[in-house]
Design a protein around this motif. Sequence first.
Motif, mmCIF file in Angstrom:
data_model
loop_
_atom_site.group_PDB
_atom_site.id
_atom_site.type_symbol
_atom_site.label_atom_id
_atom_site.label_comp_id
_atom_site.label_asym_id
_atom_site.label_seq_id
_atom_site.Cartn_x
_atom_site.Cartn_y
_atom_site.Cartn_z
ATOM 1 N N ILE A 124 0.845 -1.203 0.000
ATOM 2 C CA ILE A 124 0.000 0.000 0.000
ATOM 3 C C ILE A 124 0.873 1.243 0.000
ATOM 4 N N ALA A 125 2.024 1.174 0.672
ATOM 5 C CA ALA A 125 2.942 2.324 0.677
ATOM 6 C C ALA A 125 3.420 2.650 -0.739
ATOM 7 N N GLN A 126 3.701 1.626 -1.540
ATOM 8 C CA GLN A 126 4.140 1.858 -2.913
ATOM 9 C C GLN A 126 3.056 2.512 -3.766
ATOM 10 N N LEU A 127 1.797 2.213 -3.469
ATOM 11 C CA LEU A 127 0.694 2.789 -4.245
ATOM 12 C C LEU A 127 0.593 4.297 -4.068
ATOM 13 N N GLN A 128 1.136 4.814 -2.961
ATOM 14 C CA GLN A 128 1.063 6.251 -2.705
ATOM 15 C C GLN A 128 1.854 7.063 -3.722
ATOM 16 N N ASP A 129 2.782 6.412 -4.441
ATOM 17 C CA ASP A 129 3.649 7.133 -5.381
ATOM 18 C C ASP A 129 3.024 7.303 -6.759
ATOM 19 N N TYR A 130 1.820 6.750 -6.977
ATOM 20 C CA TYR A 130 1.203 6.807 -8.304
ATOM 21 C C TYR A 130 -0.250 7.279 -8.199
ATOM 22 N N GLU A 134 -5.804 -0.041 4.603
ATOM 23 C CA GLU A 134 -5.010 1.164 4.875
ATOM 24 C C GLU A 134 -4.812 1.332 6.381
ATOM 25 N N GLN A 192 -0.945 3.143 6.483
ATOM 26 C CA GLN A 192 -0.727 3.990 5.307
ATOM 27 C C GLN A 192 -2.075 4.481 4.788
ATOM 28 N N ARG A 193 -2.087 5.657 4.163
ATOM 29 C CA ARG A 193 -3.329 6.203 3.640
ATOM 30 C C ARG A 193 -3.160 6.573 2.163
ATOM 31 N N ILE A 194 -4.142 6.197 1.360
ATOM 32 C CA ILE A 194 -4.107 6.491 -0.074
ATOM 33 C C ILE A 194 -5.098 7.604 -0.384
ATOM 34 N N GLU A 195 -4.651 8.608 -1.119
ATOM 35 C CA GLU A 195 -5.531 9.672 -1.589
ATOM 36 C C GLU A 195 -5.668 9.529 -3.101
#
Length: 307
Positions: A183-189, A208, A213-216
């Motif tokens: 999930i942390a890697q998804l924050q970069d895209y 999350e 970790q939190r995804i926006e």
Amino acid sequence: MSESGLRYLLEALNAGSMRAAGDRLNVAASSVSRQIAQLEEQHGIALIVKGRRGIKLTDAGEMVMEHYRNQISDREALRAKLEDLRSVKTGSVTLSAGEGFLGETFTDLINAFNRDNPKVRLNINIGASQEIARMVADDEAHMGLVFQTPHDMKIQVRSAIAQPLMVIVPPDHPFAREDSVTIAQLQDYPLCLSERSFRLRQILSEAEAHSGQRIEPAITTNSIFVMLEAVRAGVALTILPQLSVWSDLQRGTMVSVPIAEDMMEKTSVSLILRAGRKLEGAPARFLVALERLLRQWAQTIPRQVRR
């Protein structure tokens, strides 16, 4: 029991009020109320409780409605058996399903069923998981396809397959060569995700919280079509089960990558019926076709070969 009283009670329950039921039945609201009152007087027990939020069944009302729904489905099953004995494959089938099921393989199933059963009317209703379960429980649909099995005593799971939530990416994306992502890697895209009312988004929110970790998302939508178009256009990645992109995965135009989070790996898809309901005729044939499709979706899809 009074057939008209039972019918009016069911309509009032489904519509939410006497007035709305009267509109559906093209009668005065007082007629609906009178029929239900006569039904209660006949059996000497209250069947409904009126409140600000509409009509709610008492325990006795629940028993009466279960009996009446069983009567309706038994009649329908008898009609279907008689039609099959006459070798006249007619009737109707109502399926309630989420938008994520409406890919090419589902369309192929519909076309094949129509070809083999030209006199059968197919009704496909698209909705959220909660509404799908309600329609099945209330006999407004013969069967339903839902993401994640609802916890409801009125629902019977006919078939279920594992469908982990995965990141869906273009074949040339860096993630396409990974065994899994965090999930942390998804924050970069940039991500295009469903609204929070969707069950899959709620599961993602739980993951999350578990990971800290939190995804926006860059894009939020209530349309899976929009989510997939965002991936095709290279605008964003998305998160879906494989069945929603089955044809793209087979063609290699998209790649699914597992997410390294337990909550994302334990999700499933279920084919549901109302508990105790027996299907005959056209609905039974369509049910068999859907079970065959579920087995197809359960197969492992080869990942793109790494470069």
